[in-house]
Design a protein around this motif. Structure first.
Motif, PDB file in Angstrom:
ATOM      1  N   GLY A  89     -16.416  -1.476  -4.406  1.00 41.19           N
ATOM      2  CA  GLY A  89     -15.897  -2.594  -3.620  1.00 41.19           C
ATOM      3  C   GLY A  89     -16.809  -3.803  -3.668  1.00 41.19           C
ATOM      4  N   GLY A 104      -8.264  -4.553  -3.650  1.00 38.99           N
ATOM      5  CA  GLY A 104      -8.292  -5.460  -2.513  1.00 38.99           C
ATOM      6  C   GLY A 104      -9.622  -6.193  -2.402  1.00 38.99           C
ATOM      7  N   SER A 105     -10.714  -5.511  -2.702  1.00 43.83           N
ATOM      8  CA  SER A 105     -12.035  -6.148  -2.676  1.00 43.83           C
ATOM      9  C   SER A 105     -12.119  -7.255  -3.723  1.00 43.83           C
ATOM     10  N   ARG A 123       0.840  -1.198   0.000  1.00 41.26           N
ATOM     11  CA  ARG A 123       0.000   0.000   0.000  1.00 41.26           C
ATOM     12  C   ARG A 123       0.876   1.250   0.000  1.00 41.26           C
ATOM     13  N   THR A 150      -5.480  -2.983   2.100  1.00 43.54           N
ATOM     14  CA  THR A 150      -6.652  -2.113   2.031  1.00 43.54           C
ATOM     15  C   THR A 150      -6.722  -1.245   3.272  1.00 43.54           C
ATOM     16  N   ASN A 155      -8.438  -0.031  -2.437  1.00 44.22           N
ATOM     17  CA  ASN A 155      -9.571  -0.696  -1.795  1.00 44.22           C
ATOM     18  C   ASN A 155     -10.403  -1.515  -2.777  1.00 44.22           C
TER      19      ASN A 155
END
Length: 125
Positions: free
Chosen positions: A109, A43-44, A18, A77, A40
Motif C-alpha cells: 500500500g 485503492g492506495s 468492492r 478499500t 487495498n
C-alpha cells in the motif's frame, strides 16, 4: 449538504465496486485473501494519484477529493476486511500467511500510494 451527498454517492459506488471484485474473485475460507489485497493496493495507488492531482487544483479540487477520495476510494478499500482476514489466518495458525498478508499489505500500500503520487506529479505537476 452537497459535501455529504458527494461522499455518500461516492461511497456507494466504491462499496458496490468492492462487492463486484469480491464476486469476480471469490475467496476460500482457507486461502490468502487476494481480492482484498488487490483492492487495498489498487485503492492506495489511486488515492496517491488523486492526492497528487487534487494538490494542483487548490480549492477547486475539494469536491473531487470528497467524492473520489473519501467516497469512492473510502468505500472501495477495506481496512476492516483486512483485519478480519488476518485474524482468521491467525485463528487457524497460518502464521506465515497472516504475517505476509499483514506486512505485505502495508508495504504494498505504501509503495502503491508513493507511485501514484509520483505519477501524478509527473503528469499533472
Amino acid at each position: 449538504m452537497l459535501n455529504v451527498l458527494l461522499v455518500a454517492l461516492g461511497g456507494g459506488l466504491g462499496a458496490a465496486s468492492r462487492f463486484g471484485v469480491s464476486l469476480a474473485m471469490p475467496a476460500r475460507a482457507d486461502a490468502w485473501p487476494v481480492a482484498t489485497f488487490l483492492i487495498n493496493v489498487t485503492g492506495s495507488f489511486l488515492i496517491g494519484l488523486l492526492a497528487g492531482w487534487v494538490a494542483t487544483k487548490g480549492e477547486d479540487g475539494e469536491p473531487w477529493r470528497l467524492f473520489l477520495g473519501v467516497g469512492v476510494l473510502g468505500g472501495f478499500t477495506t481496512f476492516s476486511a483486512y483485519s478480519l482476514e488476518t485474524m482468521r489466518m491467525i485463528e487457524r495458525s497460518d502464521w506465515l500467511g497472516a504475517a505476509s498478508y499483514a506486512i505485505g499489505s502495508v508495504i504494498a500500500g505504501l509503495v502503491a500510494v508513493t507511485i501514484g503520487m509520483m505519477l501524478a506529479k509527473r503528469v499533472f505537476g
